[in-house]
Design a protein around this motif. Structure first.
Motif, PDB file in Angstrom:
ATOM      1  N   ASN A 183      -5.723  -2.673 -13.173  1.00 29.60           N
ATOM      2  CA  ASN A 183      -6.970  -2.075 -12.835  1.00 29.60           C
ATOM      3  C   ASN A 183      -6.614  -0.323 -13.850  1.00 29.60           C
ATOM      4  OD1 ASN A 183      -6.132   0.828 -11.091  1.00 29.60           O
ATOM      5  ND2 ASN A 183      -7.509  -0.385 -10.303  1.00 29.60           N
ATOM      6  N   ASN A 239      -6.252  -3.365  -0.112  1.00 29.77           N
ATOM      7  CA  ASN A 239      -7.356  -2.215  -1.191  1.00 29.77           C
ATOM      8  C   ASN A 239      -7.649  -1.362   0.473  1.00 29.77           C
ATOM      9  OD1 ASN A 239      -7.425  -3.825  -3.831  1.00 29.77           O
ATOM     10  ND2 ASN A 239      -8.918  -5.643  -2.487  1.00 29.77           N
ATOM     11  N   LYS A 240      -8.199  -1.919   1.640  1.00 29.76           N
ATOM     12  CA  LYS A 240      -9.130  -0.487   2.248  1.00 29.76           C
ATOM     13  C   LYS A 240      -7.178   0.717   2.461  1.00 29.76           C
ATOM     14  CE  LYS A 240     -12.294  -3.125   4.640  1.00 29.76           C
ATOM     15  NZ  LYS A 240     -13.659  -2.864   4.500  1.00 29.76           N
ATOM     16  N   ALA A 273      -7.614   2.654   0.251  1.00 31.58           N
ATOM     17  CA  ALA A 273      -9.186   3.578   0.234  1.00 31.58           C
ATOM     18  C   ALA A 273      -8.784   3.974   0.970  1.00 31.58           C
ATOM     19  CB  ALA A 273     -10.258   2.657   0.277  1.00 31.58           C
ATOM     20  N   ALA A 312       0.632  -0.995   0.473  1.00 25.52           N
ATOM     21  CA  ALA A 312      -0.053  -0.126  -0.121  1.00 25.52           C
ATOM     22  C   ALA A 312       0.638   1.216   0.156  1.00 25.52           C
ATOM     23  CB  ALA A 312      -0.545   0.308   0.964  1.00 25.52           C
ATOM     24  N   THR A 345       3.083  -7.374  -9.027  1.00 25.40           N
ATOM     25  CA  THR A 345       1.856  -5.663  -8.705  1.00 25.40           C
ATOM     26  C   THR A 345       1.622  -4.961  -9.827  1.00 25.40           C
ATOM     27  OG1 THR A 345       4.051  -4.665  -8.094  1.00 25.40           O
ATOM     28  CG2 THR A 345       2.524  -5.800  -6.336  1.00 25.40           C
ATOM     29  N   ALA A 374      -4.211  -8.938   0.081  1.00 27.77           N
ATOM     30  CA  ALA A 374      -4.665  -8.166  -0.230  1.00 27.77           C
ATOM     31  C   ALA A 374      -5.956  -7.578   0.378  1.00 27.77           C
ATOM     32  CB  ALA A 374      -5.832  -9.203  -1.639  1.00 27.77           C
ATOM     33  N   PRO A 420      -9.739  -3.551  -8.905  1.00 34.66           N
ATOM     34  CA  PRO A 420      -9.402  -3.463  -7.344  1.00 34.66           C
ATOM     35  C   PRO A 420      -8.038  -3.178  -7.953  1.00 34.66           C
ATOM     36  CG  PRO A 420     -11.414  -3.544  -6.551  1.00 34.66           C
ATOM     37  CD  PRO A 420     -11.354  -3.796  -8.008  1.00 34.66           C
ATOM     38  N   ASN A 421      -6.919  -2.951  -6.645  1.00 36.70           N
ATOM     39  CA  ASN A 421      -5.598  -2.950  -6.766  1.00 36.70           C
ATOM     40  C   ASN A 421      -5.147  -4.265  -6.501  1.00 36.70           C
ATOM     41  OD1 ASN A 421      -2.819  -1.334  -8.616  1.00 36.70           O
ATOM     42  ND2 ASN A 421      -4.749  -0.060  -7.961  1.00 36.70           N
ATOM     43  N   GLY A 422      -5.652  -5.076  -5.299  1.00 34.47           N
ATOM     44  CA  GLY A 422      -5.723  -5.859  -3.979  1.00 34.47           C
ATOM     45  C   GLY A 422      -6.299  -7.269  -4.987  1.00 34.47           C
ATOM     46  N   SER A 423      -7.370  -6.453  -5.294  1.00 30.03           N
ATOM     47  CA  SER A 423      -7.484  -8.034  -5.788  1.00 30.03           C
ATOM     48  C   SER A 423      -6.791  -9.124  -7.139  1.00 30.03           C
ATOM     49  CB  SER A 423      -9.725  -7.944  -6.098  1.00 30.03           C
ATOM     50  OG  SER A 423     -10.311  -7.114  -5.121  1.00 30.03           O
TER      51      SER A 423
END
Length: 279
Positions: free
Chosen positions: A140, A186-187, A190, A120, A133, A182, A146-149
């Protein structure tokens, strides 16, 4: 200003690379927990052939950086090269923590959280750790996933077959670690772009708008509205602010109109030219 941004991102990437290396050297590799993407391949190479992770990381990520040149912004690629160099350097250093336990779920959780935090920080600083990544960043940009997914998908392609090397149990732990990283990624991404949207309903909206505009030095939107029951015009104020500004805004509104209705929502906002950062 541009130099300050480059310096800030460069230092941030170094910090992220350091955390990333700790997750691998002190929590994942000592407990035979795999990874996904290039990092997973470096772990497999280490477990099966005793190839130094720093060497594998540098070679494989170098190839993916070349692919990234075609699909991503040059700035992102150069920051990614910077991240790969520092990750490779930190991976060559001795263990900082030297933590070992037979409770393998503990390093799985800690490793996953640290990996998510590290990625992150690096992605927020406009870079990537190369590997999956870069592929996730391409997906993405073009598909809005989303990047993490997206990263989790590519990582699982490597993690699941790694069970042949590290065993079924450790493969399951690897999947847990990838999922945690992941979710954390994502968290945090965001949160990095999060602000507060404040809607204020008050008969003294003009005074409130003037006070807030003067105090925050920013525009405030007046929305024309009408009460359904009373059928009276009731303009509303709409303000985008930071969490820190919100702590000041609410007392100011209360001092002007103690009966004012204040509705606060968390939103993600950027300037128009940075819209892709919302994905």
């Amino acid at each position: 200003m541009q130099k300050k941004v480059i310096l800030k991102n460069g230092l941030g990437i170094i910090i992220g690379a350091f955390i990333y290396a700790i997750a691998i050297n002190d929590f994942l590799i000592p407990h035979q927990i795999g990874e996904g993407g290039v990092t997973g391949l470096t772990a497999i190479g280490y477990y099966a052939l005793a190839i130094p992770p720093a060497f594998t990381n540098l070679v494989l990520n170098g190839l993916l950086v070349v692919i990234g040149f075609r699909y991503l912004e040059r700035q992102t690629i150069w920051y990614s090269v910077w991240a790969v160099i520092w990750i490779s350097l930190f991976l060559k250093l001795p263990h900082f923590i030297g933590y070992h336990t037979t409770q393998t779920l503990i390093p799985t959780v800690i490793g996953g959280v640290l990996m998510g935090i590290a990625m992150a920080i690096i992605i927020h600083c406009q870079g990537t750790i190369a590997g999956s990544t870069i592929l996730a960043k391409i997906v993405n940009c073009y598909l809005g996933i989303p990047n993490g997914s997206a990263m989790l998908f590519f990582d699982l392609i490597v993690a699941i077959p790694s069970g042949l090397i590290i065993g079924f149990q450790n493969m399951l732990l690897t999947i847990i670690e990838l999922y945690l990283s992941a979710v954390v990624l994502n968290k945090l991404l965001a949160k990095f772009g999060a602000k507060r949207a404040v809607t204020i309903i008050s008969d003294q909206y003009e005074t409130i708008a003037e006070t807030l505009s003067t105090q925050f030095q920013q525009g405030i939107t007046i929305i024309k509205a009408q009460g359904y029951y009373s059928q009276n015009d009731q303009p509303m104020l709409y303000v985008i602010c930071t969490a820190k500004q919100l702590a000041t805004l609410v007392p100011v509104v209360s001092q002007i109109d103690v009966k004012a209705l204040v509705v606060v929502e968390e939103v993600r906002s950027v300037q128009a030219e940075q819209l892709k950062q919302l994905l």
